[in-house]
Design a protein around this motif. Structure first.
Motif, PDB file in Angstrom:
ATOM      1  N   UNK A   1       0.834  -1.205   0.000  1.00  0.00           N
ATOM      2  CA  UNK A   1       0.000   0.000   0.000  1.00  0.00           C
ATOM      3  C   UNK A   1       0.867   1.252   0.000  1.00  0.00           C
ATOM      4  N   UNK A   2       1.916   1.257   0.799  1.00  0.00           N
ATOM      5  CA  UNK A   2       2.823   2.408   0.827  1.00  0.00           C
ATOM      6  C   UNK A   2       3.505   2.588  -0.528  1.00  0.00           C
ATOM      7  N   UNK A   3       3.958   1.499  -1.104  1.00  0.00           N
ATOM      8  CA  UNK A   3       4.615   1.591  -2.419  1.00  0.00           C
ATOM      9  C   UNK A   3       3.632   2.089  -3.471  1.00  0.00           C
ATOM     10  N   UNK A   4       2.400   1.588  -3.446  1.00  0.00           N
ATOM     11  CA  UNK A   4       1.390   2.047  -4.402  1.00  0.00           C
ATOM     12  C   UNK A   4       1.076   3.522  -4.218  1.00  0.00           C
TER      13      UNK A   4
ATOM     14  N   UNK B   1       3.130   5.842  -3.061  1.00  0.00           N
ATOM     15  CA  UNK B   1       4.274   6.623  -3.553  1.00  0.00           C
ATOM     16  C   UNK B   1       4.276   6.651  -5.082  1.00  0.00           C
ATOM     17  N   UNK B   2       4.022   5.512  -5.709  1.00  0.00           N
ATOM     18  CA  UNK B   2       3.991   5.465  -7.185  1.00  0.00           C
ATOM     19  C   UNK B   2       2.844   6.317  -7.716  1.00  0.00           C
TER      20      UNK B   2
ATOM     21  N   UNK C   1       0.856  11.227 -10.330  1.00  0.00           N
ATOM     22  CA  UNK C   1      -0.141  12.288 -10.285  1.00  0.00           C
ATOM     23  C   UNK C   1       0.470  13.662 -10.054  1.00  0.00           C
ATOM     24  N   UNK C   2       1.749  13.736  -9.689  1.00  0.00           N
ATOM     25  CA  UNK C   2       2.369  15.026  -9.388  1.00  0.00           C
ATOM     26  C   UNK C   2       2.305  16.012 -10.560  1.00  0.00           C
TER      27      UNK C   2
END
Length: 183
Positions: free
Chosen positions: A57-60, A62-63, A68-69
């Motif tokens: 979940x954390x990796x998802x 961050x990706x 989206x940035x």
């Protein structure tokens, strides 16, 4: 003559146990119980699975943020106010939930307090009756004592005035007699 004394000394030797490491330190008498073994066999896979899901979940996240940035930069005049509104709405929902939970727990506490107090009311009522009776008796006795003190003082004052009046009458009579004799 030299006095030579012989002393007998005893030496006690206690065997030292060698330190054995491992699980025997935690369980010196026996091995782990079946409940503990079952907890380890069930807990390790479940804990590992949950940690894996948390990492994914954390990796998802961050990706997703990295992808989206650029969109955040392009649409920032729209997204920032929307994020602000969503943040306020979430804060409102969380605050209302916390206040509701606090209200429910307060009501539960009050109801439990009333239930417990209802069991002790007859005992407390009897105790209050006894205290009230004791206080009434005390006040009655103090009132009698105060009345007696006032009565004694009034009697003393009355006697003092009576003697004072008699003294005045006798001194007036003698003055009158003296005055009449001298003239």
């Amino acid at each position: 003559m030299a006095d030579v004394r012989t002393h007998s000394h005893q030496l006690q030797v206690h065997p030292q146990r060698q330190h054995e490491g491992g699980i025997k330190v935690l369980y010196p008498q026996s091995g782990p119980s079946s409940t503990q073994v079952l907890a380890v066999f069930v807990g390790v896979p479940i804990g590992g699975t949950l940690l894996t899901i948390a990492g994914l979940t954390l990796a998802g996240s961050v990706i997703g943020l990295m992808l989206a940035f650029p969109l955040f930069l392009i649409f920032s005049p729209v997204i920032v106010p929307a994020a602000f509104v969503i943040g306020l709405a979430m804060t409102g929902f969380l605050a209302s939930g916390a206040i509701g939970l606090t209200g429910l727990s307060s009501m539960s506490w009050v109801l439990n307090y009333i239930r417990r107090a209802g069991q002790h009311i007859p005992e407390e009522l009897e105790e209050a009756k006894h205290r009230l009776a004791d206080m009434a008796e005390y006040v009655g006795q103090r009132t009698k004592d105060a009345g007696q003190t006032i009565e004694d003082k009034a009697h003393d004052v009355r006697e003092a005035k009576t003697f004072d009046v008699r003294d005045r009458d006798t001194t007036k009579g003698t003055h009158n007699v003296r005055d009449t004799k001298t003239t």
